[in-house]
Enzyme design. Structure first.
Site, short mmCIF file in Angstrom:
data_model
loop_
_atom_site.label_atom_id
_atom_site.label_comp_id
_atom_site.label_asym_id
_atom_site.label_seq_id
_atom_site.Cartn_x
_atom_site.Cartn_y
_atom_site.Cartn_z
N HIS A 1 1.09 -1.23 0.02
CA HIS A 1 0.08 0.02 0.07
C HIS A 1 0.97 1.19 -0.09
O HIS A 1 0.58 2.20 -0.82
CB HIS A 1 -1.01 0.06 1.31
CG HIS A 1 -1.50 1.51 1.35
ND1 HIS A 1 -1.27 2.29 2.74
CD2 HIS A 1 -2.66 1.76 0.75
CE1 HIS A 1 -2.02 3.18 2.51
NE2 HIS A 1 -2.92 3.01 1.51
N GLU B 1 2.02 1.87 -3.38
CA GLU B 1 1.04 2.62 -4.15
C GLU B 1 1.06 3.90 -4.12
O GLU B 1 0.89 4.75 -5.20
CB GLU B 1 -0.41 1.87 -3.71
CG GLU B 1 -1.70 2.57 -4.39
CD GLU B 1 -2.92 2.89 -3.41
OE1 GLU B 1 -2.89 1.87 -2.72
OE2 GLU B 1 -3.26 3.91 -3.40
N HIS B 2 1.12 4.47 -2.82
CA HIS B 2 1.23 5.85 -2.58
C HIS B 2 2.40 6.54 -3.41
O HIS B 2 2.63 7.72 -3.81
CB HIS B 2 1.42 6.35 -1.22
CG HIS B 2 0.01 6.43 -0.53
ND1 HIS B 2 -0.30 7.63 0.28
CD2 HIS B 2 -0.82 5.31 -0.31
CE1 HIS B 2 -1.80 7.04 0.93
NE2 HIS B 2 -1.88 5.95 0.55
N GLU C 1 -3.44 8.26 7.25
CA GLU C 1 -4.49 7.55 6.77
C GLU C 1 -5.00 6.36 7.58
O GLU C 1 -6.10 6.25 7.81
CB GLU C 1 -4.26 7.07 5.65
CG GLU C 1 -5.09 6.10 4.64
CD GLU C 1 -4.56 5.51 3.34
OE1 GLU C 1 -3.59 5.73 2.95
OE2 GLU C 1 -5.50 4.80 2.71
#
Lengths: 435, 446
Positions: free
Chosen positions: B68, B71-72, B148
């Site tokens: 993840h 992905e950022h 997040e």
């Protein structure tokens, strides 16, 4: 670096047009609807909005319109709640009923082969809901459960607090779902009153998209709505903005502060609305590259996301924004928002920002019209906002016409850093409370 | 009563299953990249997605969250584009884009006017092999990911509870680790972790291109050859062999208390088979089973038993089946009790309803009605070309083929009530399940 040059050359490529043909349909009974015919898929998306929504709750019956709306599909005509659900599911129809601050929204999807039976069933829900005692208690329990959850949700607490401070005793000042006390006290009579008040033919907007002709739609809406009352309850007065600048902190045990901020906004029919819309996109549009996103997230990693929004409601206008950040950085983040507000108010935006934002807004607009469901939903929204039927064709030209001076003028008028009020729910550091 | 008869008469519906085969084309580039094209010419719009067959369940132990996090970081720049430029260009084209990560996949997408597809492919191909990022970018973005996690998980007791249940459901498989990662491990992720993961897994032979909208397969093939065709595959791409579950022999029970809980509830997840390529029958039966038990808040087995009648026990009930996974699926049940009913009573009522269902089997009318709805859902689903693109991308990254996706609607229609009861008997074994109570205070069950 080659690549960047290539991008620059096509940066201002012309957007595609929204290639949709909207017809206005007037039924024999005098109801009007907007329609986009599309016969590729054998179903129709129908959207209905009744203006008023939870704002027409009677005095002492806060939450009545919301509970009434939730009960529309819980028994109607000769069908109890389970009978209604079975009938709907046998037809593979989909209905949804939502109460909002300015309207009750009804959405339906039905297959062409079941259209008549689906409309008959939806008509029962709108015209002849039963409000059976057991259904009322069951759904009341669900609403109360939702209210209990809201009372522990930092973002929701922030929103409810902001609304109360901003609008006081006006319906906009309290949650349309009601309070645990008001919902517990609602009677069946109050639900019947709310039904007559909120669902009436003098306040209805209708749109459809999909496998249906204008003549069929005209007959459909007459059958669906003819038996509703001609007039509903009076709409509320204008909501006056009540809160002074400052910070309200609500202590809540959570590692992150939920922050909601804002001040008065701008009317939808203001000549400078499009300039304000572009200004907000540049300042706080919830995308990468907006000033707030860039300062709070990309440069400093203070938040997962921040956005600001123009909300021209029926009886008030808001410019508000929200984000969440670690308690330790709440003070810093709020200061950055104030600074960006001040910078935009005094300096306006740059020519590059204006050009890029126009390209985004004009290019992305036609992409919204990509299915029966989205089209029907957009069309009913346009009607509720009082916009003309050619709006989807003319809207991009209005965006294009906005100049740098327009944005500067509206920024100086609209953005008032000294008037911002912040509601912070959490245990923030570095914040002096007060107004 | 006439009305009810009239409705009953339409239960045997006449509309046909729409075959997707007429609008879906798939092929493969020489470097191994798979391509799926879904044609929909109703609007001049296209969705461009690249799916990688890698997700949180492929992370090295101790580095949870790296899929993840990467992905950022994919938005931070390449040898040809500056940090943030990717999104800026998409938006300057009037497009929208984003990305998402699951246990089995990571996907990137843009929605643009159909004539901008060429540019989207050019940029997506560029960042498949040529990602660059500064140490500063990495550290700032790690803060964003921690925020997040704070916002989506740590600020929400329901999300924390779900994370704990998921962790307890798996004894050995990495599906027990949260996609976003455990906080103490996210805090340690660095640039080297991200690059190592990137170099291994981001390659054309580990990617699926899905293009949906106003395009033809020929156009897509030409553009894909141009932009993706020249990318080097990763040699010796690791096989996706995750640690598998041992026999699960003991029921797990967890109790999670958090003062922020407003509404206590009980939730149970059973380990269940996932959709398997060429053998999706069990998954199809499990889909029907979950619908029967808790798909409707009004007419499902749990709703009727717990939310209606003289003394209802629940405010809400639900059942769901998640079979879209490479290794294991799960079947979940949840009951939110009404005030005054404690969690034990709610769980008992749920188990009683389950026991009755296992004895009596499904009501034939319920069974037919659910099939009708599933059949219609395929028509409604066609309204969203974005949704279709996701359906194929998710399937192809979880071990299914285009053919499996195309056969799925027919398999659902073919399920018999005997098959539903057989999977129910197989799956409803508390030794392979975790039951959780969410409550406000320790020891308080209501």
């Amino acid at each position: 670096m080659m690549m960047r040059i290539a991008f620059a050359l096509i940066l201002f490529a012309l957007p595609v047009r929204a290639e949709i043909d909207i017809k206005e349909v007037t039924s024999a009974g005098g109801l009007r609807a907007w329609l986009v015919e599309s016969h590729e898929l054998p179903f129709t998306a129908l959207e209905i909005r009744f203006e008023g929504g939870t704002s027409v709750d009677a005095p002492g019956a806060r939450g009545a319109v919301n509970l009434m709306t939730a009960l529309l599909e819980e028994g109607a005509g000769d069908l109890d709640a389970q009978g209604f659900a079975r009938a709907r599911d046998d037809l593979a129809a989909k209905f949804s009923f939502q109460a909002g601050v300015d309207s009750v929204a009804v959405s339906a999807r039905f297959l062409t082969e079941n259209r008549d039976a689906s409309v008959d069933l939806l008509r029962l829900a709108l015209v002849a809901p039963r409000f059976d005692a057991d259904a009322v208690e069951r759904v009341r329990g669900q609403v109360l459960s939702g209210l209990a959850a809201d009372a522990k949700d930092p973002a929701r607490i922030a929103g409810d607090t902001f609304d109360r401070l901003a609008f006081g005793d006006h319906p906009y000042g309290s949650a349309g779902d009601g309070t645990p006390d008001s919902v517990a006290a609602l009677t069946r009579d109050q639900l019947l009153t709310a039904h007559r008040a909120a669902l009436a033919r003098d306040r209805v907007y209708i749109s459809a998209a999909g496998d249906i002709t204008p003549a069929e739609l005209g007959a459909l809406i007459d059958r669906l709505l003819a038996d509703l009352p001609a007039t509903g309850a009076p709409l509320p007065e204008r909501a006056e903005w009540q809160v002074a600048a400052g910070v309200t902190v609500i202590d809540f045990p959570t590692p992150q502060s939920a922050v909601l901020f804002g001040h008065a906004g701008i009317k939808r029919d203001d000549p400078d609305f499009f300039a304000a819309y572009i200004l907000n996109e540049i300042l706080g549009g919830g995308r990468f590259g907006s000033r707030l996103m860039s300062e709070l997230r990309e440069k400093r990693g203070l938040t997962y996301g921040v956005g600001s929004y123009l909300a021209p409601m029926d009886h008030a206008e808001l410019l508000s924004g929200q984000f969440a950040t670690a308690n330790a950085s709440a003070g810093q983040a709020i200061q950055i928002v104030r600074d960006e507000w001040r910078r935009a108010a005094t300096e306006g935006v740059t020519a590059e920002e204006l050009a890029a934002t126009k390209t985004y807004l004009t290019g992305s607009y036609p992409l919204r019209f990509d299915g029966n469901g989205p089209i029907a939903s957009i069309l009913v929204g346009l009607q509720a906002e009082g916009l003309p039927i050619d709006y989807p064709v003319t809207r991009n030209a209005k965006i294009e016409a906005v100049t740098l001076d327009d944005v500067k003028r509206v920024a100086a008028r609209l953005l008032r850093p000294e008037a911002l009020h912040f509601v912070v729910v959490g245990q923030p550091d570095g914040i002096a409370q007060g107004g | 009563m006439l009305r009810r008869l009239a409705f009953a008469a339409v239960a045997g519906m006449t509309f046909p299953l729409l075959a997707f085969a007429d609008t879906v084309t798939d092929f493969r580039l020489a470097n191994g990249m798979e391509v799926v094209v879904i044609e929909d010419h109703r609007a001049p719009v296209v969705t461009h997605m690249v799916w990688y067959r890698v997700g949180a369940a492929d992370e090295p132990p101790g580095h949870s969250g790296i899929a993840h996090f990467l992905e950022h970081l994919m938005f931070k720049g390449t040898d040809e584009m500056a940090a943030g430029e990717f999104s800026a260009v998409v938006e300057a084209q009037g497009g929208d884009g984003n990305a998402f990560t699951s246990w089995d996949y990571t996907a990137y997408f843009q929605r643009v006017a159909a004539d901008r597809l060429d540019l989207m492919m050019k940029m997506e191909a560029d960042r498949m092999r040529d990602l660059q990022m500064t140490e500063d970018d990495v550290l700032t973005e790690r803060q964003v990911v921690l925020e997040e996690r704070s916002q989506r998980t740590d600020s929400d007791p329901g999300a924390l509870f779900s994370e704990q249940r998921q962790a307890a459901l798996y004894l050995n498989h990495p599906y027990g680790t949260p996609i976003i990662g455990w906080r103490h491990e996210i805090e340690q992720l660095d640039r080297a972790d991200a690059f190592s993961f990137y170099r291994t897994y981001y390659a054309p032979n580990n990617a699926i291109l899905v293009v949906a909208g106003d395009v033809t397969p020929d156009q897509v093939r030409r553009l894909a050859e141009t932009h993706y065709g020249g990318l080097e595959p990763t040699p010796n791409l690791p096989e996706r062999l995750r640690p598998q579950e041992p026999p699960q022999l003991a029921e797990r029970r967890i109790a999670f208390a958090d003062p922020r809980v407003a509404q206590p509830y009980v939730a149970r997840s059973y380990l269940a088979p996932a959709r398997d390529s060429g053998a999706q029958e069990k998954a199809a039966a499990l889909t029907l089973l979950a619908e029967l038990l808790g798909g409707s808040p009004t007419t499902s087995v749990l709703a009727r038993a717990l939310q209606f009648g003289e003394s209802p026990k629940a405010v809400w009930t639900q059942a769901w089946y998640d079979g879209g996974a490479l290794d294991y699926g799960s079947l979940g049940l949840a009951v939110v009790p009404i005030p005054g009913v404690d969690l034990q009573a709610a769980e008992d009522a749920m188990d009683a309803a389950l026991a009755r269902f296992l004895k009596d089997g499904p009501d034939p009318e319920d069974f037919a009605r659910i099939k009708t709805q599933l059949r219609a859902q395929d028509i409604y689903a066609r309204d969203s070309v974005d949704g279709l693109a996701r359906r194929y991308g998710a399937a192809l990254t979880t071990g299914l083929t285009v053919q499996d996706v195309d056969q799925w609607p027919e398999l659902l229609q073919a399920v018999t009530s005997e098959q539903v009861m057989a999977v129910a008997q197989e799956v409803f074994d508390r030794r392979r399940a975790v039951t959780g109570w969410l409550m406000q205070q320790e020891g308080q069950s209501q």
